[in-house]
Design a protein around this motif. Structure first.
Motif, PDB file in Angstrom:
ATOM      1  N   PHE A 186      -9.752  -4.555   1.758  1.00  0.00           N
ATOM      2  CA  PHE A 186     -10.668  -5.540   1.170  1.00  0.00           C
ATOM      3  C   PHE A 186      -9.857  -6.530   0.339  1.00  0.00           C
ATOM      4  CE2 PHE A 186     -13.001  -1.718   2.020  1.00  0.00           C
ATOM      5  CZ  PHE A 186     -14.148  -2.201   2.630  1.00  0.00           C
ATOM      6  N   LEU A 187     -10.059  -7.809   0.618  1.00  0.00           N
ATOM      7  CA  LEU A 187      -9.296  -8.865  -0.044  1.00  0.00           C
ATOM      8  C   LEU A 187     -10.203  -9.662  -0.977  1.00  0.00           C
ATOM      9  CD1 LEU A 187      -7.710 -10.310   3.240  1.00  0.00           C
ATOM     10  CD2 LEU A 187      -6.669  -8.610   1.715  1.00  0.00           C
ATOM     11  N   GLY A 188      -9.638 -10.098  -2.116  1.00  0.00           N
ATOM     12  CA  GLY A 188     -10.385 -11.004  -2.985  1.00  0.00           C
ATOM     13  C   GLY A 188     -10.156 -12.430  -2.509  1.00  0.00           C
ATOM     14  N   CYS A 189      -8.962 -12.949  -2.751  1.00  0.00           N
ATOM     15  CA  CYS A 189      -8.587 -14.287  -2.281  1.00  0.00           C
ATOM     16  C   CYS A 189      -7.317 -14.228  -1.440  1.00  0.00           C
ATOM     17  CB  CYS A 189      -8.329 -15.210  -3.462  1.00  0.00           C
ATOM     18  SG  CYS A 189      -9.581 -16.460  -3.738  1.00  0.00           S
ATOM     19  N   ALA A 190      -6.628 -13.094  -1.434  1.00  0.00           N
ATOM     20  CA  ALA A 190      -5.361 -12.944  -0.695  1.00  0.00           C
ATOM     21  C   ALA A 190      -4.370 -14.054  -1.052  1.00  0.00           C
ATOM     22  CB  ALA A 190      -5.606 -12.902   0.816  1.00  0.00           C
ATOM     23  N   HIS A 191      -4.268 -14.372  -2.337  1.00  0.00           N
ATOM     24  CA  HIS A 191      -3.362 -15.444  -2.751  1.00  0.00           C
ATOM     25  C   HIS A 191      -1.913 -15.143  -2.384  1.00  0.00           C
ATOM     26  CE1 HIS A 191      -5.904 -18.287  -4.806  1.00  0.00           C
ATOM     27  NE2 HIS A 191      -6.525 -17.307  -5.437  1.00  0.00           N
ATOM     28  N   ARG A 192      -1.532 -13.865  -2.305  1.00  0.00           N
ATOM     29  CA  ARG A 192      -0.143 -13.517  -1.987  1.00  0.00           C
ATOM     30  C   ARG A 192       0.047 -13.307  -0.489  1.00  0.00           C
ATOM     31  NH1 ARG A 192       3.596 -13.445  -6.127  1.00  0.00           N
ATOM     32  NH2 ARG A 192       4.772 -11.736  -5.199  1.00  0.00           N
ATOM     33  N   GLY A 193      -0.967 -13.633   0.302  1.00  0.00           N
ATOM     34  CA  GLY A 193      -0.824 -13.621   1.763  1.00  0.00           C
ATOM     35  C   GLY A 193      -1.366 -12.348   2.387  1.00  0.00           C
ATOM     36  N   MET A 194      -2.255 -12.521   3.368  1.00  0.00           N
ATOM     37  CA  MET A 194      -2.923 -11.378   3.995  1.00  0.00           C
ATOM     38  C   MET A 194      -1.933 -10.415   4.645  1.00  0.00           C
ATOM     39  SD  MET A 194      -5.963 -11.327   6.854  1.00  0.00           S
ATOM     40  CE  MET A 194      -5.645 -12.976   7.279  1.00  0.00           C
ATOM     41  N   ILE A 195      -0.920 -10.952   5.322  1.00  0.00           N
ATOM     42  CA  ILE A 195       0.015 -10.059   6.017  1.00  0.00           C
ATOM     43  C   ILE A 195       0.931  -9.354   5.005  1.00  0.00           C
ATOM     44  CG2 ILE A 195       1.768  -9.893   7.831  1.00  0.00           C
ATOM     45  CD1 ILE A 195      -1.088 -10.681   8.837  1.00  0.00           C
ATOM     46  N   ASN A 196       1.336 -10.074   3.945  1.00  0.00           N
ATOM     47  CA  ASN A 196       2.100  -9.413   2.874  1.00  0.00           C
ATOM     48  C   ASN A 196       1.301  -8.252   2.295  1.00  0.00           C
ATOM     49  OD1 ASN A 196       4.481 -11.015   2.765  1.00  0.00           O
ATOM     50  ND2 ASN A 196       3.361 -12.631   1.691  1.00  0.00           N
ATOM     51  N   ILE A 197      -0.010  -8.486   2.115  1.00  0.00           N
ATOM     52  CA  ILE A 197      -0.877  -7.443   1.532  1.00  0.00           C
ATOM     53  C   ILE A 197      -0.963  -6.243   2.474  1.00  0.00           C
ATOM     54  CG2 ILE A 197      -3.277  -6.930   0.895  1.00  0.00           C
ATOM     55  CD1 ILE A 197      -3.397  -9.965  -0.066  1.00  0.00           C
ATOM     56  N   ILE A 198      -1.134  -6.510   3.766  1.00  0.00           N
ATOM     57  CA  ILE A 198      -1.210  -5.412   4.749  1.00  0.00           C
ATOM     58  C   ILE A 198       0.091  -4.601   4.724  1.00  0.00           C
ATOM     59  CG2 ILE A 198      -1.287  -4.880   7.234  1.00  0.00           C
ATOM     60  CD1 ILE A 198      -3.164  -7.308   7.558  1.00  0.00           C
ATOM     61  N   ARG A 199       1.222  -5.307   4.765  1.00  0.00           N
ATOM     62  CA  ARG A 199       2.527  -4.616   4.747  1.00  0.00           C
ATOM     63  C   ARG A 199       2.665  -3.721   3.515  1.00  0.00           C
ATOM     64  NH1 ARG A 199       2.774  -4.814   9.429  1.00  0.00           N
ATOM     65  NH2 ARG A 199       3.542  -6.567  10.626  1.00  0.00           N
ATOM     66  N   HIS A 200       2.213  -4.240   2.390  1.00  0.00           N
ATOM     67  CA  HIS A 200       2.326  -3.490   1.136  1.00  0.00           C
ATOM     68  C   HIS A 200       1.453  -2.225   1.180  1.00  0.00           C
ATOM     69  CE1 HIS A 200       3.357  -2.908  -2.981  1.00  0.00           C
ATOM     70  NE2 HIS A 200       2.128  -3.065  -3.418  1.00  0.00           N
ATOM     71  N   PHE A 201       0.226  -2.353   1.684  1.00  0.00           N
ATOM     72  CA  PHE A 201      -0.652  -1.177   1.776  1.00  0.00           C
ATOM     73  C   PHE A 201      -0.095  -0.152   2.766  1.00  0.00           C
ATOM     74  CE2 PHE A 201      -4.468  -3.555   0.019  1.00  0.00           C
ATOM     75  CZ  PHE A 201      -4.589  -2.742  -1.095  1.00  0.00           C
ATOM     76  N   GLN A 202       0.516  -0.626   3.837  1.00  0.00           N
ATOM     77  CA  GLN A 202       1.106   0.323   4.803  1.00  0.00           C
ATOM     78  C   GLN A 202       2.170   1.162   4.099  1.00  0.00           C
ATOM     79  OE1 GLN A 202       2.154  -2.700   7.679  1.00  0.00           O
ATOM     80  NE2 GLN A 202       0.614  -1.983   9.151  1.00  0.00           N
ATOM     81  N   LYS A 203       2.912   0.494   3.218  1.00  0.00           N
ATOM     82  CA  LYS A 203       3.975   1.203   2.485  1.00  0.00           C
ATOM     83  C   LYS A 203       3.385   2.191   1.458  1.00  0.00           C
ATOM     84  CE  LYS A 203       8.121  -0.101   0.189  1.00  0.00           C
ATOM     85  NZ  LYS A 203       8.791  -1.184  -0.520  1.00  0.00           N
ATOM     86  N   ILE A 204       2.390   1.719   0.717  1.00  0.00           N
ATOM     87  CA  ILE A 204       1.797   2.575  -0.333  1.00  0.00           C
ATOM     88  C   ILE A 204       1.163   3.823   0.266  1.00  0.00           C
ATOM     89  CG2 ILE A 204      -0.057   2.731  -2.052  1.00  0.00           C
ATOM     90  CD1 ILE A 204       0.180  -0.277  -2.457  1.00  0.00           C
ATOM     91  N   THR A 205       0.436   3.643   1.380  1.00  0.00           N
ATOM     92  CA  THR A 205      -0.365   4.748   1.919  1.00  0.00           C
ATOM     93  C   THR A 205       0.368   5.545   2.989  1.00  0.00           C
ATOM     94  OG1 THR A 205      -1.301   3.343   3.663  1.00  0.00           O
ATOM     95  CG2 THR A 205      -2.500   3.448   1.572  1.00  0.00           C
ATOM     96  N   GLY A 206       1.430   4.984   3.541  1.00  0.00           N
ATOM     97  CA  GLY A 206       2.145   5.661   4.625  1.00  0.00           C
ATOM     98  C   GLY A 206       1.391   5.595   5.947  1.00  0.00           C
ATOM     99  N   ASP A 207       0.335   4.782   6.011  1.00  0.00           N
ATOM    100  CA  ASP A 207      -0.429   4.644   7.261  1.00  0.00           C
ATOM    101  C   ASP A 207      -0.208   3.233   7.814  1.00  0.00           C
ATOM    102  OD1 ASP A 207      -2.163   4.795   9.378  1.00  0.00           O
ATOM    103  OD2 ASP A 207      -3.851   5.591   8.209  1.00  0.00           O
ATOM    104  N   GLU A 208       0.266   3.142   9.033  1.00  0.00           N
ATOM    105  CA  GLU A 208       0.555   1.839   9.660  1.00  0.00           C
ATOM    106  C   GLU A 208      -0.691   1.219  10.276  1.00  0.00           C
ATOM    107  OE1 GLU A 208       3.831   0.235  10.443  1.00  0.00           O
ATOM    108  OE2 GLU A 208       4.226   1.405   8.625  1.00  0.00           O
ATOM    109  N   ARG A 209      -1.699   2.039  10.555  1.00  0.00           N
ATOM    110  CA  ARG A 209      -2.875   1.550  11.286  1.00  0.00           C
ATOM    111  C   ARG A 209      -3.813   0.796  10.337  1.00  0.00           C
ATOM    112  NH1 ARG A 209      -5.593   6.712  12.596  1.00  0.00           N
ATOM    113  NH2 ARG A 209      -4.988   6.919  10.429  1.00  0.00           N
ATOM    114  N   VAL A 210      -4.325  -0.333  10.782  1.00  0.00           N
ATOM    115  CA  VAL A 210      -5.291  -1.079   9.975  1.00  0.00           C
ATOM    116  C   VAL A 210      -6.583  -1.172  10.775  1.00  0.00           C
ATOM    117  CG1 VAL A 210      -5.825  -3.230   8.793  1.00  0.00           C
ATOM    118  CG2 VAL A 210      -3.474  -2.384   8.837  1.00  0.00           C
ATOM    119  N   TYR A 211      -7.623  -0.550  10.251  1.00  0.00           N
ATOM    120  CA  TYR A 211      -8.897  -0.528  10.951  1.00  0.00           C
ATOM    121  C   TYR A 211      -9.666  -1.833  10.724  1.00  0.00           C
ATOM    122  CZ  TYR A 211     -13.738   0.621  11.944  1.00  0.00           C
ATOM    123  OH  TYR A 211     -15.014   0.590  12.412  1.00  0.00           O
ATOM    124  N   SER A 212      -9.769  -2.248   9.453  1.00  0.00           N
ATOM    125  CA  SER A 212     -10.597  -3.435   9.172  1.00  0.00           C
ATOM    126  C   SER A 212     -10.025  -4.261   8.031  1.00  0.00           C
ATOM    127  CB  SER A 212     -12.022  -2.997   8.812  1.00  0.00           C
ATOM    128  OG  SER A 212     -11.999  -2.200   7.640  1.00  0.00           O
TER     129      SER A 212
END
Ligand SMILES: [Fe+2]
Ligand SMILES: [Fe+2]
Length: 276
Positions: A186-212
């Motif tokens: 879930f994104l607020g404004c994604a000011h730091r970039g949607m793909i940067n945010i996805i990459r960061h969450f993949q690292k934090i959670t250890g899950d590469e898959r993005v459902y939504s």
């Protein structure tokens, strides 16, 4: 895990609800009711009433950043509660944020003093690190810029003493939920970039898959190259649902709708979705 969302504030609205520039999404998952952002004013209150949502049942507010269109509903929401409310955010939300575009200089930060919100029961839990709300729900904390093509909007500034400096938007937080199908982001404004945010969450959670992915993508001012790269990356990741809002803008929304077809939806105020 079940995840349902009700969008309380968005620039546009479905029938019976009111639209207002900003974002507020109620997320129900993992036995929690989390409000991501509050919109700029009264729309979240009005729309919650129409949707039959009682603010007293919300456990936590997460603020995606300090801009008024995500925080301006705080006073009215807190005023409708009798007990304390935890508010998770980054310490930089309290910076004096401005937008400066073509001689139009305006204050766009939180429109209230911290003391006023604390007096209404707001309990700020400010962190630069990811914050786990449950074993499955986590905020991003500060998001590193790694893609190279996602730049921070150059019209956004912070006023320090009497000087303006570009806003790094370190306070730009997003939220992710770990599910059996991958991450629900879930994104607020994604000011730091949607793909940067996805990459960061993949690292934090250890899950590469993005459902939504649901929320504001800040693609309204993106170059055609950036939009192309973002779309290519989302396709490579293989997302299953994309619900854009707010600062995505009309052109980027139309392009995403054409590219992602059935998995795309416009996430307006009044939208209710059972994501999982
Ligand atoms: Fe913003
Ligand atoms: Fe915004």
């Amino acid at each position: 895990m079940d995840i349902s969302i009700t969008t309380l504030t968005e620039n546009t609205a479905t029938i019976g609800f009111i639209g207002e520039w900003g974002l507020s999404i109620l997320i129900e998952a993992d036995n929690k009711r989390i409000l991501l952002d509050t919109g700029p004013g009264f729309s979240a209150i009005y729309n919650a009433q129409i949707a039959g949502i009682d603010f007293r049942t919300i456990n936590t507010i997460v603020l995606s950043h300090g801009h008024f269109d995500h925080t301006g509903g705080l006073r009215e929401i807190l005023a409708r509660r009798t007990d304390k409310m935890d508010i998770i955010a980054h310490p930089s939300i309290w910076e004096a944020k401005y937008s400066i575009r073509e001689n139009d200089k305006r204050y766009i930060g939180i429109p209230f003093a911290r003391e006023l919100l604390e007096g209404l029961g707001g309990r700020f839990n400010l962190s630069r690190q990811p914050t786990w709300l449950t074993g499955n729900i986590v905020t991003s904390g500060e998001v590193p810029l790694i893609t190279g093509y996602e730049e921070i909007d150059q019209a956004l500034y912070v006023k320090e003493k009497d000087a303006f400096r570009l806003d790094t938007l370190y306070d730009d937080l997003s939220l992710a939920i770990k599910t059996d199908m991958g991450l629900a982001i879930f994104l607020g404004c994604a000011h730091r970039g949607m793909i940067n945010i996805i990459r960061h969450f993949q690292k934090i959670t250890g899950d590469e898959r993005v459902y939504s992915i649901v929320g504001g993508t800040h693609l309204f001012s993106a170059s055609p190259e950036r939009l192309d790269s973002t779309i290519a990356e989302l396709k490579k990741i293989g997302i299953r649902k994309l619900g854009v809002s707010h600062c995505t803008g009309f052109e980027a929304s139309a392009r995403l709708a054409a590219e992602f077809k059935d998995i795309f939806f416009l996430n307006s105020a009044g939208s209710r979705h059972q994501l999982l």
